[in-house]
Write a protein that holds these residues in place. Structure first.
Motif, PDB file in Angstrom:
ATOM      1  N   LEU A   1       0.842  -1.202   0.000  1.00  0.00           N
ATOM      2  CA  LEU A   1       0.000   0.000   0.000  1.00  0.00           C
ATOM      3  C   LEU A   1       0.872   1.246   0.000  1.00  0.00           C
ATOM      4  CD1 LEU A   1      -2.638  -1.095   2.689  1.00  0.00           C
ATOM      5  CD2 LEU A   1      -2.793  -1.294   0.208  1.00  0.00           C
ATOM      6  N   LEU A   2       0.295   2.337  -0.583  1.00  0.00           N
ATOM      7  CA  LEU A   2       0.986   3.632  -0.598  1.00  0.00           C
ATOM      8  C   LEU A   2       0.795   4.301   0.754  1.00  0.00           C
ATOM      9  CD1 LEU A   2       2.600   5.672  -2.279  1.00  0.00           C
ATOM     10  CD2 LEU A   2       0.432   6.698  -3.009  1.00  0.00           C
ATOM     11  N   LYS A   3       1.899   4.736   1.319  1.00  0.00           N
ATOM     12  CA  LYS A   3       1.883   5.313   2.661  1.00  0.00           C
ATOM     13  C   LYS A   3       2.088   6.829   2.649  1.00  0.00           C
ATOM     14  CE  LYS A   3       4.371   4.858   7.069  1.00  0.00           C
ATOM     15  NZ  LYS A   3       5.476   4.160   7.762  1.00  0.00           N
ATOM     16  N   GLY A   4       2.934   7.320   1.786  1.00  0.00           N
ATOM     17  CA  GLY A   4       3.238   8.763   1.732  1.00  0.00           C
ATOM     18  C   GLY A   4       2.906   9.365   0.372  1.00  0.00           C
ATOM     19  N   ARG A   5       3.334  10.601   0.179  1.00  0.00           N
ATOM     20  CA  ARG A   5       3.104  11.323  -1.068  1.00  0.00           C
ATOM     21  C   ARG A   5       4.261  11.097  -2.020  1.00  0.00           C
ATOM     22  NH1 ARG A   5      -2.071  13.120  -2.059  1.00  0.00           N
ATOM     23  NH2 ARG A   5      -2.989  13.949  -0.124  1.00  0.00           N
ATOM     24  N   LEU A   6       3.913  10.776  -3.246  1.00  0.00           N
ATOM     25  CA  LEU A   6       4.924  10.554  -4.272  1.00  0.00           C
ATOM     26  C   LEU A   6       5.262  11.859  -4.972  1.00  0.00           C
ATOM     27  CD1 LEU A   6       3.459   7.265  -5.828  1.00  0.00           C
ATOM     28  CD2 LEU A   6       5.244   7.474  -4.088  1.00  0.00           C
ATOM     29  N   ASP A   7       6.455  11.917  -5.524  1.00  0.00           N
ATOM     30  CA  ASP A   7       6.892  13.100  -6.278  1.00  0.00           C
ATOM     31  C   ASP A   7       7.749  12.622  -7.437  1.00  0.00           C
ATOM     32  OD1 ASP A   7       7.598  15.524  -7.257  1.00  0.00           O
ATOM     33  OD2 ASP A   7       8.476  16.313  -5.406  1.00  0.00           O
ATOM     34  N   TYR A   8       7.195  12.735  -8.629  1.00  0.00           N
ATOM     35  CA  TYR A   8       7.915  12.271  -9.816  1.00  0.00           C
ATOM     36  C   TYR A   8       9.197  13.060 -10.018  1.00  0.00           C
ATOM     37  CZ  TYR A   8       8.867  11.336 -14.749  1.00  0.00           C
ATOM     38  OH  TYR A   8       9.475  10.995 -15.944  1.00  0.00           O
ATOM     39  N   GLU A   9       9.158  14.362  -9.680  1.00  0.00           N
ATOM     40  CA  GLU A   9      10.324  15.209  -9.924  1.00  0.00           C
ATOM     41  C   GLU A   9      11.480  14.845  -8.990  1.00  0.00           C
ATOM     42  OE1 GLU A   9       7.093  16.407 -11.899  1.00  0.00           O
ATOM     43  OE2 GLU A   9       7.128  16.501  -9.680  1.00  0.00           O
ATOM     44  N   ARG A  10      11.175  14.198  -7.874  1.00  0.00           N
ATOM     45  CA  ARG A  10      12.230  13.807  -6.945  1.00  0.00           C
ATOM     46  C   ARG A  10      12.789  12.432  -7.299  1.00  0.00           C
ATOM     47  NH1 ARG A  10      11.852  14.119  -0.324  1.00  0.00           N
ATOM     48  NH2 ARG A  10      14.023  13.480   0.078  1.00  0.00           N
ATOM     49  N   ALA A  11      11.932  11.508  -7.609  1.00  0.00           N
ATOM     50  CA  ALA A  11      12.352  10.160  -8.019  1.00  0.00           C
ATOM     51  C   ALA A  11      11.245   9.574  -8.872  1.00  0.00           C
ATOM     52  CB  ALA A  11      12.625   9.279  -6.802  1.00  0.00           C
ATOM     53  N   SER A  12      11.618   9.131 -10.069  1.00  0.00           N
ATOM     54  CA  SER A  12      10.625   8.577 -10.987  1.00  0.00           C
ATOM     55  C   SER A  12      10.493   7.061 -10.860  1.00  0.00           C
ATOM     56  CB  SER A  12      10.988   8.942 -12.425  1.00  0.00           C
ATOM     57  OG  SER A  12      12.262   8.404 -12.762  1.00  0.00           O
ATOM     58  N   LEU A  13      11.387   6.415 -10.108  1.00  0.00           N
ATOM     59  CA  LEU A  13      11.361   4.964  -9.949  1.00  0.00           C
ATOM     60  C   LEU A  13      11.688   4.613  -8.508  1.00  0.00           C
ATOM     61  CD1 LEU A  13      11.287   2.059 -11.162  1.00  0.00           C
ATOM     62  CD2 LEU A  13      13.746   2.322 -11.596  1.00  0.00           C
ATOM     63  N   HIS A  14      10.915   3.708  -7.959  1.00  0.00           N
ATOM     64  CA  HIS A  14      11.172   3.210  -6.605  1.00  0.00           C
ATOM     65  C   HIS A  14      11.327   1.687  -6.696  1.00  0.00           C
ATOM     66  CE1 HIS A  14      10.389   7.006  -4.543  1.00  0.00           C
ATOM     67  NE2 HIS A  14       9.387   7.178  -5.409  1.00  0.00           N
ATOM     68  N   GLU A  15      12.400   1.154  -6.061  1.00  0.00           N
ATOM     69  CA  GLU A  15      12.710  -0.276  -6.071  1.00  0.00           C
ATOM     70  C   GLU A  15      12.455  -0.836  -4.676  1.00  0.00           C
ATOM     71  OE1 GLU A  15      16.274  -3.157  -7.797  1.00  0.00           O
ATOM     72  OE2 GLU A  15      16.606  -1.030  -7.485  1.00  0.00           O
ATOM     73  N   LEU A  16      11.507  -1.772  -4.581  1.00  0.00           N
ATOM     74  CA  LEU A  16      11.119  -2.358  -3.303  1.00  0.00           C
ATOM     75  C   LEU A  16      11.626  -3.809  -3.257  1.00  0.00           C
ATOM     76  CD1 LEU A  16       8.991  -0.022  -3.894  1.00  0.00           C
ATOM     77  CD2 LEU A  16       7.429  -1.310  -2.439  1.00  0.00           C
ATOM     78  N   TYR A  17      12.322  -4.165  -2.181  1.00  0.00           N
ATOM     79  CA  TYR A  17      12.783  -5.529  -1.964  1.00  0.00           C
ATOM     80  C   TYR A  17      11.936  -6.125  -0.838  1.00  0.00           C
ATOM     81  CZ  TYR A  17      16.711  -4.412  -4.925  1.00  0.00           C
ATOM     82  OH  TYR A  17      17.490  -4.049  -5.990  1.00  0.00           O
ATOM     83  N   VAL A  18      11.163  -7.158  -1.209  1.00  0.00           N
ATOM     84  CA  VAL A  18      10.212  -7.788  -0.287  1.00  0.00           C
ATOM     85  C   VAL A  18      10.662  -9.228  -0.026  1.00  0.00           C
ATOM     86  CG1 VAL A  18       7.800  -8.372   0.115  1.00  0.00           C
ATOM     87  CG2 VAL A  18       8.402  -6.339  -1.228  1.00  0.00           C
TER      88      VAL A  18
END
Length: 877
Positions: free
Chosen positions: A308-325
């Motif tokens: 689930l999304l927990k915070g606010r996203l910002d494309y200008e700060r980072a366009s890709l997020h890598e999650l290791y589960v």
């Protein structure tokens, strides 16, 4: 502590120096017309970066005057600075690459360099090169790895990865495991070139022999010098749980808009375990090396596997997020399996363009030519693609436009000439709009004041001024005020007033009036006399203080108003020898008999010169009356035996001014049985032209005079010649010689000569001889007049005069001068005064001269006033 910090800085300096020696000097590389430099991070303040003055081809000596500077956004840190003395770009403050550029890859500092006069803009990119200033670190210094004893040989156990903020070769390069008899280490490389380690079982475990195994994991980077970090791994041998969870796929990818609200489901993970009971129940969690930013933005439900999304996203700060589960069952000796979730953000047009006024040149002169640069404007939109493309425009109805010089840079220039008097200040609205849908815009207002130039001449409020000043004004009194306006401002609108050079009746205009140069108030410098000057005009100039100064002129007409400051002057009859005027009246006179006419003049004009006559005193008021308008003295009734033979009268002459002024004359009338052939004291005197021109009587007198002169001209000349010839025989001292009378140059009659000109010698009745009358002049010395009359002139209502010619060269007998006591009685009719009579300004203070009433008709007339007496000299040619 201080020694440790100093040692660290020394090592850092040595590493930076070694990097510069290996990499060579910073090179400028043109990239699309830009300069590009490379500089390592962590350099001290003042470290050399580049010589911008030389690379840009600028004159170093003019950098300070042209305000050469780096333009940055408000609030941004100024890592680099330019030395204006030599044009060198140097490090202003320590640059931490990991702080400046959070993401990996190339770290660039974009500099905008601005120089003025003329305005030029340069773009420079400075690449911050990474140095090995960070050692690899593990999330925990010690962590526990549970391994089932039933684990097969070759089983792999992923270990927590070390993190190194450095990039490239300075990041984590490899891992090293301390020597042991059960495990080996194998280093794997991810798709993003990052390294992670896996523990490989090389020998079967036996929990009964050894329940715990301790190994040391070391992470090494590839920097020079090499840095490392360690973590202690505690391997606990568990009882057999021979099945591990398994994900559907080793890697997942998902796209998510950046404006997704918190609580949005990102992905549903699914892992399966063939075991039953607790050994088949799976729990999901982030792996140990998940970065803190990921833990802030995302949340995993442990039992369901929902991300689930927990915070606010910002494309200008980072366009890709890598999650290791990781997924792990709840059985003993649970083994965790890992998967990777790549969250790709979709850009949303959530950033409005930013408008920055880089350089503003205000105010702008109103005579600035079209194309003058007013400001340099930069726009920035943090979105990407069409959402980040910006167009800029200015509001309507302003004489400005935007011109694009570089991408996202505009110059505001004038389109046509300005006029401060029409619009003193412009509020230019600049609108920046992106290409997103819906489009976002930003409006910024730039105030452009227009500075004044001296392009407007002063303008008087009236085309001309008419000023009316009462005569006898006090010197120095204000008479009027002129005012002019100048639509310019400040110094260009400051006006000073002056009077143009000129002359008034031969005198400089500055002797008559003055003007206050600041207020425009005009003052009379002398007391004006209506009888000397009735009107004059002056030129007033208003000049501004601009450069060059502009001026305007206006004509001021000054009219002098008459004041009743002159009392009437009795012209006829005139007393002589200090006695009253006398007159003979026949006893046989009937009612209405004209005894004589009292004549007076007034130097004023208008009502102030309108005279009225009245009988002030009389021996018998029932016997005589005075006409109030003409001054004619007539009898009211016939004389009676009981009437006195000497009647004394006092006649008052009053003008029409306020207050009225008056003069009186005393008359002594003698009642006789028979009238002698003599002239009366009621002599007729010619009046000035102004006195006679305004009344109907003047016209009648002129017509009558012309008719009588034309009809009886020959008779008068003959009678005058006979009279003068007889007079010469009878008196040796007589100066009249036929056919003319001579003036006596050299003799200067007294001022009272006219007063003593009563008739003392009378010719016998019926004689045809002419009578000569000496009239002394009250004017300049050396002038006298001879009045020659025929015997008939005593009976006429008009007096005919003949000019007295000067003696010829052969007539020098001083004994032939006439005596002043030999005079004839003149006519009793006097002309009425004119309301427009005005003496010229060339007279002396106590002497007033009356102009010629007959114009240029061949008649000469001069009159002077001295001490209230009028001496009239008349000569008819």
């Amino acid at each position: 502590m201080g020694a440790g910090v100093g040692s660290r800085r020394g090592q850092l300096f040595l590493r930076s120096l070694l990097f510069l020696l290996l990499a060579g000097p910073p090179a400028r590389r043109p990239a699309g017309g830009q300069l590009r430099y490379a500089v390592p991070e962590e350099l001290e303040h003042g470290a050399f970066v580049a010589n911008l003055g030389e690379d840009l081809g600028l004159d170093v000596s003019t950098l300070s005057a042209r305000r050469f500077r780096i333009v940055s956004r408000a609030g941004a840190r100024q890592h680099l600075e330019v030395n204006l003395e030599n044009g060198i770009l140097f490090v202003n403050e320590r640059i931490d690459r990991e702080e400046v550029c959070e993401a990996g890859g190339t770290c660039l500092l974009h500099l905008q360099l601005l120089v003025e006069s003329p305005l030029e803009l340069y773009r420079v990119e400075v690449e911050v090169l990474d140095i090995n200033d960070h050692a690899p670190t593990f999330p925990w210094q010690e962590y526990v790895l549970e391994v089932a004893e039933s684990a097969v040989l070759g089983a792999r156990f992923p270990l927590e990865s070390a993190q190194d903020p450095d990039v490239g070769t300075n990041s984590v390069h490899t891992y090293r495991l301390s020597p042991n008899g059960f495990f080996s280490l194998e280093v794997q490389t991810r798709s993003d070139a990052s390294k992670f380690a896996e523990l490989v079982l090389e020998r079967a475990l036996d929990r009964e022999q050894q329940r715990v195994h301790r190994v040391l994991l070391t992470a090494l980077d590839g920097g020079v010098p090499e840095r490392s970090g360690t973590a202690h791994i505690l391997v606990t041998v568990l009882d057999a749980n021979d099945n591990v969870p398994a994900f559907d796929q080793p890697s997942y990818g998902v796209s998510l808009p950046e404006d997704a609200p918190p609580g949005t489901l990102v992905i549903q993970l699914n892992a399966t375990d063939l075991d039953e009971g607790p050994n088949g129940e799976i729990e999901y969690s982030f792996s140990g090396h998940a970065p803190p930013r990921v833990r802030e933005l995302f949340h995993i439900e442990p039992r369901s596997g929902q991300v689930l999304l927990k915070g606010r996203l910002d494309y200008e700060r980072a366009s890709l997020h890598e999650l290791y589960v990781q997924a792990k069952d709840r059985g003993p000796s649970a083994v965790a399996v890992h998967c990777r979730v790549l969250v790709h953000l979709l850009d949303v047009n959530d950033n409005a363009p930013e408008v920055t006024l880089t350089s503003v040149s205000t105010p702008v002169q109103e005579d600035a030519p079209p194309g003058t640069v007013i400001a340099v404007i930069s726009v920035l939109d943090r979105d990407s693609g069409d959402n980040g493309r910006v167009s800029c425009e200015v509001g309507p109805n302003v004489p400005f436009e935007l011109r694009s010089s570089f991408r996202n840079y505009y110059t505001l220039v004038t389109t046509h000439e300005l006029d401060r008097e029409v619009v003193p200040e412009y509020n230019v609205s600049i609108t920046a709009r992106d290409m997103g849908s819906p489009a976002l815009l930003t409006r910024s207002t730039l105030t452009v004041p227009v500075s004044d130039v001296n392009d407007n001449a002063p303008r008087f409020l009236q085309p001309s001024y008419s000023v009316y000043v009462m005569e006898n004004n006090a010197p120095g009194a204000s008479i009027c005020s002129v005012s002019a306006l100048d639509p310019d401002c400040q110094q260009n609108a400051y006006l000073s007033y002056s009077i143009a050079d000129g002359h008034i009746h031969g005198m400089p205009v500055g002797t008559y009036v003055s003007i206050n140069s600041d207020s425009g108030h005009m003052y009379a410098l002398r007391s004006l006399d209506y009888e000397q000057i009735r009107s004059f005009q002056i030129q007033v100039q208003a000049q501004d203080a601009g450069f060059p100064p502009l001026s305007a002129n206006v004509t001021v007409h000054i009219f002098v108003l008459d004041q009743n400051d002159n009392a009437p002057v009795i012209v006829s009859p005139l007393p002589h020898n200090g006695s009253v005027a006398t007159e003979l009246v026949p006893r046989s006179a009937r009612p209405g008999y004209l005894v004589g006419t009292v004549s007076a003049v007034d130097a004023d004009a208008g009502l102030n010169s309108r005279l009225s006559y009245q009988l002030l005193q009389a021996t018998d008021f029932t016997l005589f009356s005075v006409a109030p308008d003409t001054g004619e003295l007539r009898t009211l009734r016939s004389f009676l035996e009981q009437d006195a033979t000497r009647q004394r009268l006092v006649v008052q002459v009053r003008d029409g001014g306020q207050p009225a002024l008056s003069a009186t004359v005393s008359l002594l009338l003698s009642v006789v049985e028979t009238m002698p052939q003599t002239l009366s004291d009621f002599s007729e005197f010619s009046l000035p032209p102004e006195v006679s021109s305004s009344s109907p009587l003047t016209l009648y007198l002129l017509v009558s005079l012309g008719s009588i002169s034309f009809t009886f001209l020959l008779a008068i000349l003959i009678l005058t010649a006979i009279r003068c010839r007889g007079e010469r025989r009878s008196r040796q001292g007589d100066s009249c010689s036929p056919p003319r009378c001579h003036c006596c140059p050299g003799s200067r009659p007294s001022a009272d000569g006219l007063k003593t000109s009563n008739l003392t010698a009378q010719p016998p009745a019926g004689t045809a001889a002419a009578t000569c009358l000496d009239v002394p002049a009250g004017g300049p010395p050396g002038y006298c007049y001879k009045v020659c009359l025929g015997p008939e002139s005593a009976q006429s209502d008009f007096m005919f005069l003949k000019p007295c010619s000067p003696p010829r060269n052969n007539e020098k007998d001083p004994g032939k001068q006439s005596r002043p006591d030999k005079h004839l009685q003149v006519s009793k009719e006097v002309k009425q005064p004119n309301t427009d009579w005005l003496p010229p300004s060339t007279q002396r203070p106590t002497l007033k001269r009356y102009p010629n009433p007959f114009g240029n008709r061949g008649t000469r007339w001069k009159g002077y006033v001295r001490d209230g007496e009028v001496i009239s000299n008349v000569a008819l040619n």
